[in-house]
Design an enzyme around this catalytic site. Structure first.
Site, short mmCIF file in Angstrom:
data_model
loop_
_atom_site.label_atom_id
_atom_site.label_comp_id
_atom_site.label_asym_id
_atom_site.label_seq_id
_atom_site.Cartn_x
_atom_site.Cartn_y
_atom_site.Cartn_z
N LYS A 162 3.91 -3.49 -6.58
CA LYS A 162 5.35 -3.42 -6.85
C LYS A 162 6.19 -4.02 -5.73
O LYS A 162 7.17 -4.69 -5.99
CB LYS A 162 5.73 -1.96 -7.08
CG LYS A 162 7.18 -1.76 -7.49
CD LYS A 162 7.39 -2.20 -8.91
CE LYS A 162 8.85 -2.14 -9.33
NZ LYS A 162 9.10 -3.04 -10.47
N TRP A 217 -3.46 -2.19 -1.58
CA TRP A 217 -3.36 -3.53 -2.17
C TRP A 217 -3.90 -4.46 -1.10
O TRP A 217 -3.29 -4.65 -0.06
CB TRP A 217 -1.90 -3.85 -2.50
CG TRP A 217 -1.70 -5.13 -3.23
CD1 TRP A 217 -1.80 -5.34 -4.57
CD2 TRP A 217 -1.32 -6.40 -2.65
NE1 TRP A 217 -1.52 -6.65 -4.86
CE2 TRP A 217 -1.21 -7.33 -3.71
CE3 TRP A 217 -1.07 -6.84 -1.35
CZ2 TRP A 217 -0.87 -8.66 -3.52
CZ3 TRP A 217 -0.72 -8.17 -1.16
CH2 TRP A 217 -0.63 -9.06 -2.23
N ASN A 247 -0.05 0.47 6.01
CA ASN A 247 0.55 -0.42 5.02
C ASN A 247 1.13 -1.59 5.78
O ASN A 247 1.94 -1.39 6.68
CB ASN A 247 1.66 0.36 4.27
CG ASN A 247 2.53 -0.54 3.42
OD1 ASN A 247 2.10 -1.61 2.99
ND2 ASN A 247 3.75 -0.10 3.16
N GLY A 248 0.70 -2.81 5.48
CA GLY A 248 1.25 -3.97 6.19
C GLY A 248 0.15 -4.86 6.72
O GLY A 248 -1.00 -4.79 6.25
N ARG A 297 2.33 0.99 -5.84
CA ARG A 297 2.43 0.12 -4.66
C ARG A 297 1.15 -0.67 -4.40
O ARG A 297 1.14 -1.60 -3.60
CB ARG A 297 2.74 0.97 -3.42
CG ARG A 297 4.06 1.69 -3.50
CD ARG A 297 4.27 2.52 -2.25
NE ARG A 297 4.41 1.68 -1.08
CZ ARG A 297 5.54 1.15 -0.65
NH1 ARG A 297 6.65 1.37 -1.32
NH2 ARG A 297 5.57 0.42 0.42
N LYS A 306 6.98 -12.20 -17.48
CA LYS A 306 6.62 -10.86 -17.96
C LYS A 306 5.30 -10.91 -18.71
O LYS A 306 4.42 -10.08 -18.49
CB LYS A 306 7.67 -10.30 -18.93
CG LYS A 306 8.95 -9.76 -18.39
CD LYS A 306 8.85 -8.55 -17.51
CE LYS A 306 8.48 -8.92 -16.10
NZ LYS A 306 9.49 -9.09 -15.11
N CYS A 324 0.85 -1.19 0.00
CA CYS A 324 0.00 0.00 0.00
C CYS A 324 0.89 1.24 0.00
O CYS A 324 2.05 1.19 0.37
CB CYS A 324 -0.87 0.03 1.25
SG CYS A 324 -1.85 -1.47 1.43
N HIS A 372 9.69 -33.91 -22.31
CA HIS A 372 9.27 -34.69 -21.14
C HIS A 372 7.88 -34.30 -20.66
O HIS A 372 7.52 -34.58 -19.53
CB HIS A 372 10.29 -34.53 -20.01
CG HIS A 372 11.65 -35.03 -20.39
ND1 HIS A 372 11.95 -36.36 -20.53
CD2 HIS A 372 12.80 -34.36 -20.70
CE1 HIS A 372 13.21 -36.51 -20.88
NE2 HIS A 372 13.75 -35.30 -20.99
N GLU A 405 11.78 -15.90 -17.14
CA GLU A 405 11.49 -14.48 -16.95
C GLU A 405 10.62 -13.93 -18.08
O GLU A 405 9.70 -13.14 -17.83
CB GLU A 405 12.83 -13.71 -16.84
CG GLU A 405 12.74 -12.20 -16.77
CD GLU A 405 11.92 -11.67 -15.61
OE1 GLU A 405 11.55 -12.44 -14.69
OE2 GLU A 405 11.60 -10.46 -15.62
N GLU A 432 2.23 -11.65 -16.30
CA GLU A 432 1.89 -10.57 -15.36
C GLU A 432 1.11 -9.45 -16.01
O GLU A 432 0.21 -8.90 -15.43
CB GLU A 432 3.13 -9.85 -14.84
CG GLU A 432 4.14 -10.58 -14.17
CD GLU A 432 5.23 -9.69 -13.65
OE1 GLU A 432 5.13 -9.33 -12.47
OE2 GLU A 432 6.19 -9.38 -14.38
C1 F6R Z 1 7.94 -9.38 -11.62
C2 F6R Z 1 8.08 -8.75 -10.36
C3 F6R Z 1 8.02 -9.59 -9.12
C4 F6R Z 1 9.19 -9.20 -8.21
C5 F6R Z 1 9.09 -9.94 -6.86
C6 F6R Z 1 10.27 -9.63 -5.98
O1 F6R Z 1 7.99 -8.47 -12.67
O2 F6R Z 1 8.26 -7.58 -10.29
O3 F6R Z 1 8.05 -10.94 -9.43
O4 F6R Z 1 10.38 -9.52 -8.86
O5 F6R Z 1 7.92 -9.55 -6.21
O6 F6R Z 1 10.37 -8.26 -5.74
P1 F6R Z 1 11.71 -7.61 -5.23
O7 F6R Z 1 12.74 -7.78 -6.29
O8 F6R Z 1 11.36 -6.17 -4.99
O9 F6R Z 1 12.10 -8.33 -3.97
#
Ligand code: F6R
Length: 617
Positions: A612, A75, A101-102, A27, A494, A2, A513, A490, A497
């Site tokens: 984020k 969030w 937040n939390g 956030r 991407k 948040c 497999h 990765e 998401e």
């Molecule tokens: C994917 C993404 C998430 C973060 C994960 C870890 O695009 O952003 O998978 O990589 O939540 O976040 P950090 O790196 O901030 O610990």
């Protein structure tokens, strides 16, 4: 998670809070709210499910009504996104407002106690419990003042929080507290700002205090910033920091989305990550964090890399790099699994935590465990002074600059850059990497920003066009081998998401497999096939796919013939050492995910359900 914004000063609090919330929307963005302490000293709250724009639609009448206020962008953790569950929450007497937040883990027990005392609750949130607990202390403790009531309440809860609280009978006073979630206080002239990060106030002041773990502060124009420990009210001298963040860094700069801007920033962000560390002419890698603890690393019984999501993918590539060049055994763990499986870890181990935000609760909890067991903790974080960077024994910042798009792009390639530096440095130091090879690798690493510039210039338009063909696709496979297997993971992450298309990454050889059963003419398969790195085997994998009519999107080196001839779509990237190829190959995959999501009308920077920084376990 948040985002919190607070303000007391001479400006229109509505504008400061709303503009601040827009900056923090990355956030969390399932609901938003604001409370203003109006000029007649009454509170007015507006809150709604939805984005900051939805909040503005119902709250613009509050413009120019107050100089004190706070807001929140959420969030959801406890309770679905709804108007009722949005913050701010008010106490039963309507006098105390709180944004949070939390997670308050023992909220249920406290709620039961408060209910027994006659309190009622309108929402399903843990936050409403906390604000009523503050009221409870105000009501039941003789001669108690507002900050003390907040302190008492915080001493009763456990979990993670950053909070800001206002009281109608204490106009102009904001009380904040922090445990496990970040909070910054901006110091302006005759004004104070509060925010989850400095972006909401960077245009107003360059001076800030980052509240430390377990600290709270009472902020008012009359008495300034009074910082205390939550536990025993001991006074703390504030440590004022000069912000390096600029407004330009947190704006879109003409790009349609932050994500596209951040993809295009990669030549610079990688260059910044290398700057001052890679001295090619001298043949030196200078990294204070590693240099000061070289023996810890080279004598380590093993290195464990802990991370989540994209950072975990970077960790997998880190494993390949460190094992290849330094010959030190490496394990890569999801932080959330490591924490709960009683791992074998002790003082002979080195643990590397990778985190863009430096706030990820799973990673934080895993690190605390590793620390308790005596391991040496090294951090690779992007956000300076973040919680993870503070608890590590040493570390390297990635210097990618603020990453605002929820999908990580430039932070990922910067993490790979740091991991490459670490692996080469360790290999050189412990003698596993000869001088000639070291020199050739560092000059290749130094060339990566230029190569990414080339990728962006030569593939952008092509990918933008090609992405149109996949807007209605339901599934994707991403394949790669060796260093490019994590790059495939990765690429798939991407896409899922931001476009909500189901995508899976696999080591290319694993396809036969199981996943091969999925392949037909409707299945696009992105295959990363640079010349260096099991190319012949990849050629066979492509043949297997074509035999089943799968659609191949091949990422190949310039001038490739064999794979290119079989592929339905070809994306050419410049040649580089195998170990650096995931850095280069990831860029077109980011663009592909981006454009597919854009054509599907998805909110690229704020994909549904994500946030984020994930500050809950
Ligand atoms: C994917 C993404 C998430 C973060 C994960 C870890 O695009 O952003 O998978 O990589 O939540 O976040 P950090 O790196 O901030 O610990």
């Amino acid at each position: 998670m948040c985002g919190i914004v607070g303000y007391t000063g001479f400006q229109d609090a509505y504008d400061v809070v709303i503009n601040g919330l827009r900056r923090l929307e990355y956030r969390g963005y399932d609901s938003a709210g604001i409370v203003l302490d109006k000029k007649d000293n009454s509170f007015e709250v507006e809150k709604t499910k939805g984005k900051v724009d939805d909040l503005v639609a119902i709250s613009h009448h509050l413009k120019n009504t107050a100089h004190v206020g706070m807001g929140h962008t959420r969030w959801a953790t406890h309770g679905v996104p709804s108007d009722r569950n949005s913050h701010p929450h008010l106490s039963n007497d309507g006098k105390i407002a709180l944004v949070h937040n939390g997670i308050i883990e023992n909220y249920d027990t406290i709620k039961t106690m408060l209910k027994e005392k006659g309190f009622t609750f309108k929402s399903e949130t843990d936050t409403e419990v906390l604000v009523n607990l503050i009221q409870y202390f105000m009501d039941t403790t003789t001669d108690i003042d507002f900050p003390t009531a907040v302190r008492f309440a915080l001493n009763e809860v456990y979990g993670a929080y950053a909070i800001t609280v206002m009281h109608e009978d204490h106009p102009g006073v904001l009380v904040v507290g922090r445990l496990g979630s970040p909070l910054a206080i901006g110091l302006g002239e005759n004004e104070y700002f509060i925010a989850s990060d400095a972006s909401p106030f960077v245009e107003f002041t360059k001076e800030a205090i980052y509240l430390e773990e377990g600290h709270m502060a009472t902020i008012s124009l009359q008495n300034g910033v009074d910082i205390r420990t939550i536990k025993d009210n001991s006074k703390i001298e504030p440590a004022v920091q000069q912000l390096k963040l600029s407004l330009e860094q947190i704006e879109k700069g003409g790009y349609e989305h932050f994500m596209l801007k951040e993809i295009f920033e990669q030549p610079k962000s990688i260059h910044d990550t290398l700057r001052g560390r890679l001295l090619v002419e001298e043949g030196i890698i200078k990294m204070a964090g590693i240099w000061d603890h070289l023996e810890k690393f080279t004598n380590a019984q093993k290195i464990t890399i802990i991370a989540c999501g994209t950072s975990w993918h970077a960790g997998l590539i880190g494993e390949y790099l460190i094992e290849e060049f330094a010959r030190i055994p490496v394990e890569v763990e999801y932080a959330s699994e490591f924490r709960y499986r009683n791992p074998i870890i002790n003082e002979k181990d080195v643990v590397i935590a990778i985190s863009q935000s430096g706030e990820t609760a799973d990673t934080m909890a895993a690190l605390k465990l590793a620390k308790e067991r005596g391991a040496f903790i090294y951090g690779i974080c992007n956000v300076v002074d973040s919680s993870i960077s503070r608890i590590t024994d040493a570390g390297s910042y990635t210097h990618a600059g603020p990453e605002i798009g929820v999908a990580s792009t430039k932070a990922f390639t910067a993490q790979l850059t740091i991991l490459a530096l670490i692996a080469l440095k360790l290999g050189k130091h412990n003698g596993n990497l000869g001088n000639a090879e070291f020199m050739s690798l560092i000059s290749e690493l130094n060339a990566i920003p230029k190569k990414i510039e080339e990728v962006l210039a030569t593939t952008h338009d092509l990918i933008k066009e090609m992405a149109k063909d996949f807007t209605n696709t339901h599934n994707f496979l991403y394949l790669g081998r060796g260093y490019n297997y994590p790059a495939a993971l990765e690429g798939a992450l991407k896409l899922k998401e931001i476009s909500y298309i189901h995508a899976e990454g696999y080591p290319a050889a694993e396809m036969k497999h199981g996943p091969i059963a999925l392949i037909d003419e409707n299945m696009p398969i992105v295959i990363i096939a640079p010349k260096r790195g099991h190319y012949d085997k990849i050629v066979s994998n492509v043949q297997e796919i074509k035999a089943r009519k799968g659609k191949v999107i091949a990422v190949v080196n310039k001038g490739d013939v064999q794979v290119a001839e079989m592929a339905d779509y070809v994306i050419e990237i410049p040649d580089t050492s195998e170990c650096f190829s995931p850095i280069v190959a990831s860029v077109p995959l980011q663009l592909l995910a981006y454009y597919i999501a854009v054509y599907r009308g998805a909110n690229v920077d704020q994909p549904r359900n994500l946030a984020k920084s994930v500050t809950v376990e």
